[in-house]
Design a protein around this motif. Structure first.
Motif, PDB file in Angstrom:
ATOM      1  N   TYR A   1      82.907  31.058  93.396  1.00 34.17           N
ATOM      2  CA  TYR A   1      83.216  30.158  93.195  1.00 34.17           C
ATOM      3  C   TYR A   1      84.769  28.670  93.753  1.00 34.17           C
ATOM      4  O   TYR A   1      84.664  28.129  93.697  1.00 34.17           O
ATOM      5  CB  TYR A   1      84.871  30.102  91.118  1.00 34.17           C
ATOM      6  CG  TYR A   1      83.610  30.761  90.120  1.00 34.17           C
ATOM      7  CD1 TYR A   1      81.920  30.492  89.816  1.00 34.17           C
ATOM      8  CD2 TYR A   1      84.377  31.562  89.744  1.00 34.17           C
ATOM      9  CE1 TYR A   1      82.068  29.960  88.839  1.00 34.17           C
ATOM     10  CE2 TYR A   1      83.198  32.720  88.252  1.00 34.17           C
ATOM     11  CZ  TYR A   1      82.319  32.046  88.903  1.00 34.17           C
ATOM     12  OH  TYR A   1      81.587  32.600  86.993  1.00 34.17           O
TER      13      TYR A   1
ATOM     14  N   TYR B   1      86.888  30.857  80.861  1.00 33.07           N
ATOM     15  CA  TYR B   1      87.072  31.930  80.712  1.00 33.07           C
ATOM     16  C   TYR B   1      85.338  32.803  81.284  1.00 33.07           C
ATOM     17  O   TYR B   1      86.383  33.883  81.290  1.00 33.07           O
ATOM     18  CB  TYR B   1      87.700  32.348  79.940  1.00 33.07           C
ATOM     19  CG  TYR B   1      87.630  33.672  80.095  1.00 33.07           C
ATOM     20  CD1 TYR B   1      89.645  34.226  80.455  1.00 33.07           C
ATOM     21  CD2 TYR B   1      87.774  34.344  78.472  1.00 33.07           C
ATOM     22  CE1 TYR B   1      90.012  35.679  80.887  1.00 33.07           C
ATOM     23  CE2 TYR B   1      88.334  36.023  78.302  1.00 33.07           C
ATOM     24  CZ  TYR B   1      89.484  36.342  79.947  1.00 33.07           C
ATOM     25  OH  TYR B   1      89.559  37.957  79.794  1.00 33.07           O
TER      26      TYR B   1
ATOM     27  N   ARG C   1      84.719  37.352  92.529  1.00 36.75           N
ATOM     28  CA  ARG C   1      85.453  35.588  91.733  1.00 36.75           C
ATOM     29  C   ARG C   1      85.904  35.025  93.167  1.00 36.75           C
ATOM     30  O   ARG C   1      85.188  33.150  92.647  1.00 36.75           O
ATOM     31  CB  ARG C   1      86.486  35.713  90.891  1.00 36.75           C
ATOM     32  CG  ARG C   1      87.402  35.214  90.266  1.00 36.75           C
ATOM     33  CD  ARG C   1      88.048  35.365  88.998  1.00 36.75           C
ATOM     34  NE  ARG C   1      87.744  36.308  88.108  1.00 36.75           N
ATOM     35  CZ  ARG C   1      88.653  38.021  87.838  1.00 36.75           C
ATOM     36  NH1 ARG C   1      89.348  37.855  89.284  1.00 36.75           N
ATOM     37  NH2 ARG C   1      87.681  38.282  87.415  1.00 36.75           N
TER      38      ARG C   1
ATOM     39  N   PRO D   1      91.228  28.270  83.809  1.00 33.87           N
ATOM     40  CA  PRO D   1      91.582  30.172  84.461  1.00 33.87           C
ATOM     41  C   PRO D   1      91.232  29.327  86.345  1.00 33.87           C
ATOM     42  O   PRO D   1      91.075  28.439  86.664  1.00 33.87           O
ATOM     43  CB  PRO D   1      89.710  30.483  84.292  1.00 33.87           C
ATOM     44  CG  PRO D   1      88.868  29.216  83.769  1.00 33.87           C
ATOM     45  CD  PRO D   1      89.614  28.195  83.342  1.00 33.87           C
TER      46      PRO D   1
ATOM     47  N   ASP E   1      93.985  37.385  85.815  1.00 30.66           N
ATOM     48  CA  ASP E   1      94.068  37.054  87.559  1.00 30.66           C
ATOM     49  C   ASP E   1      95.374  37.680  87.766  1.00 30.66           C
ATOM     50  O   ASP E   1      96.004  37.376  87.407  1.00 30.66           O
ATOM     51  CB  ASP E   1      94.477  35.691  87.825  1.00 30.66           C
ATOM     52  CG  ASP E   1      94.674  34.743  88.798  1.00 30.66           C
ATOM     53  OD1 ASP E   1      94.830  35.349  90.180  1.00 30.66           O
ATOM     54  OD2 ASP E   1      95.435  33.522  89.346  1.00 30.66           O
TER      55      ASP E   1
ATOM     56  N   PHE F   1      84.789  33.297  85.017  1.00 31.37           N
ATOM     57  CA  PHE F   1      86.198  33.527  84.831  1.00 31.37           C
ATOM     58  C   PHE F   1      85.442  35.298  85.263  1.00 31.37           C
ATOM     59  O   PHE F   1      85.880  36.103  86.374  1.00 31.37           O
ATOM     60  CB  PHE F   1      87.219  33.630  84.459  1.00 31.37           C
ATOM     61  CG  PHE F   1      88.504  34.264  85.234  1.00 31.37           C
ATOM     62  CD1 PHE F   1      89.312  33.619  86.397  1.00 31.37           C
ATOM     63  CD2 PHE F   1      88.539  35.482  84.708  1.00 31.37           C
ATOM     64  CE1 PHE F   1      90.607  34.095  86.446  1.00 31.37           C
ATOM     65  CE2 PHE F   1      90.482  36.278  85.212  1.00 31.37           C
ATOM     66  CZ  PHE F   1      90.789  35.560  86.094  1.00 31.37           C
TER      67      PHE F   1
END
Length: 265
Positions: free
Chosen positions: A241, A78, A237, A72, A212, A81
Motif C-alpha cells: 500500500y 482496516y 503491508r 489505518p 501497527d 490493513f
C-alpha cells in the motif's frame, strides 16, 4: 556411510562442494515434491480457513467500527490493513507445520528418515531440501490467501509485486527452517503441539498482523520486533500500500539473517 566429497575433518567448503550441496538439496526437494504434488489442493486450502475467519471476524466485523473511529496506517480501511498480515500468518503456519509434521512422520512413524540419512549427502543438503519443500507449501497456501485479498480489494499489483513476493519467500524460509529444526528434535507429535501453542500461536497475534507496532509503548514494541513475523507483516503491508520511500528496508536483511541463523543452527 560417508561421502568422499565431505571428509569428517572440518574444512572450508569450496565452490565444487557448494555445487554438490545445491544439487543434493534439489534432489531431496524433488523427493518431497513427488509426495506433495498428489495433494496440491489440500495443501493450498489447509492454511486458508484461519485467515478467512480472521478476515470475516476482524476485517469485516470489528473493522467497520474501527474505520469509523480512525484511519489505518496503511490501506484504505482496516480490512485492507490486516490482509497482508493474514498472508504472512498463513505462510508462517503452513511452512512451519508442514515441515515439522513431515519430518516427524518420517522419523517417528514411517521410519524412512533413517534411510535418508544413509544417503551420501551433506547434512546441509538435507536441511535445505526439506526447507525448500516447506517454502513451496507456504507459497502455495499464501497464493490462495492472496487470491482472497485481491477479490476483497481489487488490488492485483499490490499483492504480486516483486518486493511483496520476496518478503513472503523469506518468511516461508524462516519458518520452514524453524519447522525443520523442531521436526528433527521432538520426541512425539504431542511435543509439536507445545511448540505450536507457545511459539506459533502467540506470534500469530503479536507479530503485527492486526495492529501497527509503531503505536505501542517502548517495552511492548521491543518484544514485538524480536519476532520475525513482525518484519514480514509490516514489510508486506508497506509493499502492498505505501510508496517505496516508506518501505522498511531493514525487513529484508533481518529475515535473511533469521533464515541463515536457523540453517547454521
Amino acid at each position: 556411510m560417508k561421502s568422499d566429497s565431505f571428509p569428517s575433518s572440518p574444512k572450508t567448503l569450496n565452490i565444487s562442494q557448494f555445487s554438490i550441496i545445491l544439487t543434493d538439496s534439489l534432489t531431496v526437494f524433488w523427493g518431497e515434491w513427488l509426495k506433495l504434488r498428489v495433494r496440491i489442493v489440500q495443501v493450498a486450502a489447509t492454511g486458508l480457513i484461519s485467515p478467512l475467519i480472521y478476515i470475516v471476524g476482524f476485517g469485516l466485523g470489528l473493522g467497520s467500527t474501527l474505520d469509523a473511529a480512525m484511519k489505518p496506517a496503511a490501506g484504505d480501511n482496516y480490512l485492507q490493513f490486516i490482509l497482508p498480515g493474514m498472508i504472512a500468518l498463513s505462510s508462517m503456519t503452513i511452512s512451519f507445520g508442514g515441515t515439522t509434521f513431515s519430518l516427524c512422520g518420517e522419523r517417528l512413524y514411517s521410519k524412512t528418515f533413517e534411510e535418508t540419512l544413509l544417503a551420501p549427502v551433506h547434512p546441509m543438503s538435507l536441511y535445505l531440501g526439506k526447507m525448500l519443500a516447506g517454502i513451496l507449501r507456504g507459497m502455495m497456501t499464501s497464493a490462495s490467501v492472496i487470491l482472497v485479498a485481491i477479490v476483497f480489494t481489487g488490488k492485483v499489483w499490490s499483492f504480486i509485486n516483486p518486493l511483496f513476493l520476496l518478503l513472503l519467500l523469506l518468511n516461508c524460509a524462516v519458518f520452514s527452517g524453524l519447522g525443520a529444526i523442531v521436526g528433527l528434535n521432538v520426541k512425539s507429535i504431542e511435543a509439536v503441539g507445545l511448540y505450536n501453542n507457545f511459539v506459533i500461536v502467540p506470534m500469530s497475534f503479536l507479530g503485527a498482523t492486526f495492529f501497527d507496532p509503531t503505536t505501542l509503548p517502548i517495552a511492548l514494541k521491543a518484544i514485538v520486533y524480536l519476532l520475525p513475523l513482525s518484519y514480514t507483516s509490516t514489510g508486506l503491508r508497506a509493499a502492498a500500500y505505501l510508496p517505496i520511500s516508506q518501505f522498511p528496508w531493514c525487513s529484508i536483511p533481518v529475515l535473511l539473517v533469521f533464515a541463515i541463523a536457523l540453517a547454521l543452527l
